[in-house]
Motif scaffolding. Sequence first.
Motif, PDB file in Angstrom:
ATOM      1  N   LEU A  50       0.805  -1.220   0.000  1.00 52.63           N
ATOM      2  CA  LEU A  50       0.000   0.000   0.000  1.00 52.63           C
ATOM      3  C   LEU A  50       0.839   1.273   0.000  1.00 52.63           C
ATOM      4  O   LEU A  50       0.313   2.366  -0.219  1.00 52.63           O
ATOM      5  N   PHE A  51       2.139   1.140   0.220  1.00 56.29           N
ATOM      6  CA  PHE A  51       2.983   2.319   0.434  1.00 56.29           C
ATOM      7  C   PHE A  51       3.605   2.880  -0.839  1.00 56.29           C
ATOM      8  O   PHE A  51       4.356   3.847  -0.795  1.00 56.29           O
ATOM      9  N   SER A  52       3.300   2.275  -1.972  1.00 56.77           N
ATOM     10  CA  SER A  52       3.804   2.761  -3.261  1.00 56.77           C
ATOM     11  C   SER A  52       2.686   2.657  -4.288  1.00 56.77           C
ATOM     12  O   SER A  52       2.117   1.579  -4.489  1.00 56.77           O
ATOM     13  N   GLU A  53       2.384   3.771  -4.931  1.00 53.24           N
ATOM     14  CA  GLU A  53       1.316   3.772  -5.936  1.00 53.24           C
ATOM     15  C   GLU A  53       1.646   2.818  -7.074  1.00 53.24           C
ATOM     16  O   GLU A  53       0.773   2.080  -7.559  1.00 53.24           O
ATOM     17  N   GLN A  54       2.902   2.790  -7.497  1.00 56.23           N
ATOM     18  CA  GLN A  54       3.291   1.911  -8.590  1.00 56.23           C
ATOM     19  C   GLN A  54       3.228   0.450  -8.171  1.00 56.23           C
ATOM     20  O   GLN A  54       2.742  -0.403  -8.916  1.00 56.23           O
ATOM     21  N   LYS A  55       3.711   0.150  -6.961  1.00 55.92           N
ATOM     22  CA  LYS A  55       3.682  -1.232  -6.480  1.00 55.92           C
ATOM     23  C   LYS A  55       2.247  -1.723  -6.311  1.00 55.92           C
ATOM     24  O   LYS A  55       1.924  -2.876  -6.646  1.00 55.92           O
ATOM     25  N   LEU A  56       1.386  -0.849  -5.813  1.00 58.93           N
ATOM     26  CA  LEU A  56      -0.019  -1.215  -5.656  1.00 58.93           C
ATOM     27  C   LEU A  56      -0.645  -1.509  -7.015  1.00 58.93           C
ATOM     28  O   LEU A  56      -1.338  -2.518  -7.193  1.00 58.93           O
ATOM     29  N   SER A  57      -0.381  -0.642  -7.978  1.00 61.79           N
ATOM     30  CA  SER A  57      -0.919  -0.832  -9.321  1.00 61.79           C
ATOM     31  C   SER A  57      -0.415  -2.131  -9.951  1.00 61.79           C
ATOM     32  O   SER A  57      -1.197  -2.917 -10.498  1.00 61.79           O
ATOM     33  N   ASP A  58       0.892  -2.372  -9.852  1.00 65.77           N
ATOM     34  CA  ASP A  58       1.474  -3.590 -10.424  1.00 65.77           C
ATOM     35  C   ASP A  58       0.904  -4.839  -9.756  1.00 65.77           C
ATOM     36  O   ASP A  58       0.682  -5.863 -10.413  1.00 65.77           O
ATOM     37  N   SER A  59       0.681  -4.755  -8.458  1.00 60.62           N
ATOM     38  CA  SER A  59       0.165  -5.911  -7.719  1.00 60.62           C
ATOM     39  C   SER A  59      -1.252  -6.260  -8.142  1.00 60.62           C
ATOM     40  O   SER A  59      -1.597  -7.445  -8.283  1.00 60.62           O
ATOM     41  N   ILE A  60      -2.079  -5.241  -8.366  1.00 63.91           N
ATOM     42  CA  ILE A  60      -3.451  -5.497  -8.809  1.00 63.91           C
ATOM     43  C   ILE A  60      -3.445  -6.103 -10.209  1.00 63.91           C
ATOM     44  O   ILE A  60      -4.221  -7.019 -10.510  1.00 63.91           O
ATOM     45  N   VAL A  61      -2.550  -5.620 -11.071  1.00 56.83           N
ATOM     46  CA  VAL A  61      -2.420  -6.204 -12.414  1.00 56.83           C
ATOM     47  C   VAL A  61      -2.058  -7.686 -12.307  1.00 56.83           C
ATOM     48  O   VAL A  61      -2.654  -8.539 -12.976  1.00 56.83           O
ATOM     49  N   THR A  62      -1.090  -8.010 -11.447  1.00 60.36           N
ATOM     50  CA  THR A  62      -0.671  -9.400 -11.275  1.00 60.36           C
ATOM     51  C   THR A  62      -1.813 -10.264 -10.756  1.00 60.36           C
ATOM     52  O   THR A  62      -2.045 -11.380 -11.253  1.00 60.36           O
ATOM     53  N   LEU A  63      -2.529  -9.772  -9.764  1.00 62.26           N
ATOM     54  CA  LEU A  63      -3.651 -10.531  -9.204  1.00 62.26           C
ATOM     55  C   LEU A  63      -4.716 -10.803 -10.266  1.00 62.26           C
ATOM     56  O   LEU A  63      -5.258 -11.909 -10.344  1.00 62.26           O
ATOM     57  N   LYS A  64      -5.007  -9.808 -11.091  1.00 63.56           N
ATOM     58  CA  LYS A  64      -5.984 -10.007 -12.152  1.00 63.56           C
ATOM     59  C   LYS A  64      -5.491 -11.035 -13.158  1.00 63.56           C
ATOM     60  O   LYS A  64      -6.260 -11.893 -13.620  1.00 63.56           O
TER      61      LYS A  64
END
Length: 402
Positions: A50-64
């Motif tokens: 949750l502490f990085s906008e880019q990491k959060l975005s990349d993580s949601i892409v991976t989960l999808k």
Amino acid sequence: MFHRFRYIFLFFLSLVLLMSLESPKLLSFPVSQSSELRGVWLTNIDSDILFSEQKLSDSIVTLKELNFNTLYPTVWNWGYTLYPSKVAKQAIGIEIDPTESLQKRDILQEILDQGHRKRMTVIPWFEFGFMAPADSELAKRHPEWLTQRKDKSTIWLEGKVHQRVWLNPLDSNVQKFITDLVLELIDNYDVDGIQFDDHFGYPSDFGYDPLTVQLYQQEHQGKLPPTNHLDKDWIQWRADKITEYMEQLVQTIRLRTSKVIISVSPNPQAFSLESYLADWHKWEKKGLIDELVIQVYRSKKEDYLRELQSKELQIAKARIPVGIGILAGLKGRPVNRKNITEQVTIARENGFAGVSFFFYESLWNMADEPAEKRRTLFKDLFPTSAIHPNIIRGWSPQASKG
């Protein structure tokens, strides 16, 4: 003429089916083969997602990409909201968790924007419930909100290290604070639901504060509460008081909107009731829960199976979608792929609505094998996409008892 009406009917039926695929809120219970809960909790404890906008975005892409379909992001933790909150600002003087990387951001809106674009269900999670750090601004500003033990102490140790306190859910001011936080979320964000767990109670050795004692005496001819905090009637009385608040909260939510799932993710019933006074079985029987995700964090197969076969779960899953919470690992305590595969398989074989994993970081970053190999595990478990097993808004478990 008959054929023309038949074609018109089939056309509109196709539209309805197409809409149900586009919007998870239109799916009905019971669960179909094309729907399965595939969730994951996103927390700020032992995790930096949750502490990085880019990491959060990349993580949601991976989960999808791995065909997950449900996100449970924490929004209430460590005595702070993780979204900009006027309610929190008024109560504790701080609008959002002061962690530097959360400033000038709204992580909940980020998750909603990205999750909904990918047709994922997003259900914010009140992770701390009535719990708060002992040194939090919340505890310092409102000591009168705290419940106590018999010896008047308020400190509770989590993991033998972290000092916590517990807000008193019987206090009308505490109730208003929590209710206002929930309504703030519903009013300001396009959330698919709200999730609570058994932190929506408090440890059973608490409840000896003056307010609770006075309430008990009013209903027991002036008698003091039992000194044994595990006395069954004393446990049930406090649990029923919490249930009364839960009823008020759910009624308030449903009067505000019919499009929000009330999700609860507690421990199994016996532990939840005796340890935290959270009687989720009664909540479910009263029709207060739309989705149950039970935390079955057991490493032995026989223990895991026993919990899945419990009476309370069998009753619940006949009326609402019930998923199984599976431990993917903890810091310093990895869970191997064989256990995860076995537990997902058993949940499916026993007719549950799906699974959710605690927690994101341990899906692959805390595993005892390379992250890429770990991701193939979930790709194998979820080879095709599925929709969150939602229920029709307004459908009531109470009405289905027959």
